[in-house]
Write an enzyme that holds these catalytic residues in place. Structure first.
Site, PDB file in Angstrom:
ATOM      1  N   ASP A  56       0.837  -1.200   0.000  1.00  0.00           N
ATOM      2  CA  ASP A  56       0.000   0.000   0.000  1.00  0.00           C
ATOM      3  C   ASP A  56       0.871   1.249   0.000  1.00  0.00           C
ATOM      4  OD1 ASP A  56      -2.570   1.587   0.551  1.00  0.00           O
ATOM      5  OD2 ASP A  56      -1.266   2.164   2.222  1.00  0.00           O
ATOM      6  N   TYR A  61       2.795  10.112   0.429  1.00  0.00           N
ATOM      7  CA  TYR A  61       3.950   9.560   1.133  1.00  0.00           C
ATOM      8  C   TYR A  61       5.244  10.028   0.465  1.00  0.00           C
ATOM      9  CZ  TYR A  61       0.341   6.451   3.018  1.00  0.00           C
ATOM     10  OH  TYR A  61      -0.791   5.942   3.608  1.00  0.00           O
ATOM     11  N   LYS A  88      -3.734   5.888  -3.570  1.00  0.00           N
ATOM     12  CA  LYS A  88      -4.816   6.741  -3.095  1.00  0.00           C
ATOM     13  C   LYS A  88      -4.986   7.991  -3.953  1.00  0.00           C
ATOM     14  CE  LYS A  88      -3.825   4.936   1.487  1.00  0.00           C
ATOM     15  NZ  LYS A  88      -2.453   4.453   1.294  1.00  0.00           N
TER      16      LYS A  88
END
Length: 353
Positions: A56, A61, A88
């Protein structure tokens, strides 16, 4: 866009079968501290070699850094795209001047971009396209709407939520219907917004970070029953509540909870957990990692791993034999919700790798 009871009851989840243990890739996006490229690549390589089949990540990030690093190493390790990958949407990355090396939003030495919230149709499509480019993937297995909710947006939650329902959610549905993504869902830090969203839309999966752990289990009361009724799979992120449940209170490292310094009440709570784990000879981190998987709605837990050593440590923690007496003692001491399922063995009905 309210979801009728008929549409919900007839909804069949498209979430792929996920392994019990996944790889959380925020750490290789330089969460809290810089991680060298070679160390990040070695962490992913070690995870794949250990049999971890689910990773994930998110544009947030390291502001593209985590996705870019994954794309580079998976080009060699997984050219057939057999591994399962989630990323995401909800932020777009805007270039900034300078090298972006200062710490921002919890990430150190990140890429020179600023993450800007955008839950519109075009924003979600742009985020998806750029993620796919960084990851070098033809298809994304799970696409998750990132960080909806009042915990992130405060008074602006209503605006972002409406923008998502009116635009971003439609984009995610279009991508799934076209086969560009396998499943859609939410990736959030609060279960309350999930219940709100379920009143308006259908999802395959929810990644819930930090809200079903040894430190808190309020998701049991309403959120998990709603997921079970709809066939929604739950992935647990942040099983260590940003670090305090893996490091405990006795080390020299800073005590992080919810990505911030841990408040005194949390530190005291963790000390009580540590004392009982000590009594039964169980590492606190092992109990924290295995606990969420006992719930039937939970299909995977995805701790962050920054290097090969953490991958090996995580594998070992997943296989620690935890005596039933520990769970009984935690419940008797008021440290577990009365209805919280607990692992019956290291295999937790076959769910722990």
């Amino acid at each position: 866009m309210d979801a009728s009871s008929d549409s919900v009851s007839s909804f069949i989840t498209r979430c792929p079968a996920l392994p019990p243990l996944g790889f959380g890739a925020a750490a290789i996006g330089n969460l809290y501290q810089p991680v060298d490229d070679t160390v990040a690549h070695a962490a992913v390589t070690a995870a794949v070699a250990a049999g971890i089949r689910y990773i994930d990540t998110a544009p947030h990030y390291g502001f593209g850094l985590s996705e870019s690093r994954l794309g580079a190493v998976l080009a060699d390790l997984d050219p057939a795209e057999d591994l399962l990958l989630s990323t995401k949407v909800g932020r777009v990355l805007v270039p900034i001047s300078g090298d972006g090396q200062g710490g921002r939003h919890g990430f150190a030495a990140a890429a020179p971009y600023e993450p800007v919230f955008d839950y519109s149709y075009d924003g979600v499509m742009r985020s998806y396209t750029e993620s796919r480019r960084r990851l070098g993937r033809d298809r994304i297995d799970l696409l998750l709407a990132h960080d909806l909710g009042t915990a992130t947006h405060g008074d602006a939650h209503g605006h972002h939520f409406r923008q998502f329902l009116d635009g971003g959610y439609r984009a995610m549905r279009d991508l799934r219907d076209e086969g560009a993504v396998g499943a859609i869902g939410l990736g959030v830090n609060e279960w309350q917004v999930c219940l709100e969203a379920l009143g308006h839309a259908e999802f395959d999966v929810v990644l819930l970070a930090g809200r079903y752990t040894l430190l808190e289990q309020t998701a049991l009361d309403t959120f998990f029953p709603a997921c079970e009724a709809r066939g929604i799979k739950v992935i647990i992120g942040g099983p260590y509540n940003s670090g305090i449940l893996v490091n405990g209170t006795r080390g020299a490292t800073p005590l992080h909870y919810n990505y911030e310094p841990a408040p005194p009440a949390i530190v005291d709570h963790v000390r009580r957990l540590e004392a009982l784990c000590d009594r039964f000879g169980v590492p606190l981190a092992a109990a924290a990692l295995q606990f969420p998987l006992a719930h039937p709605a939970v299909v995977s837990v995805i701790p962050g791993m920054a290097d090969g050593g953490q991958v090996a440590q995580t594998q070992a923690l997943m296989n620690v034999a935890i005596p039933p007496g520990l769970w009984q003692a935690l419940r008797a001491d008021g440290l577990l919700h009365p209805a919280a399922p607990t692992p019956s063995s290291p295999s937790s009905a076959g769910k722990v790798a």
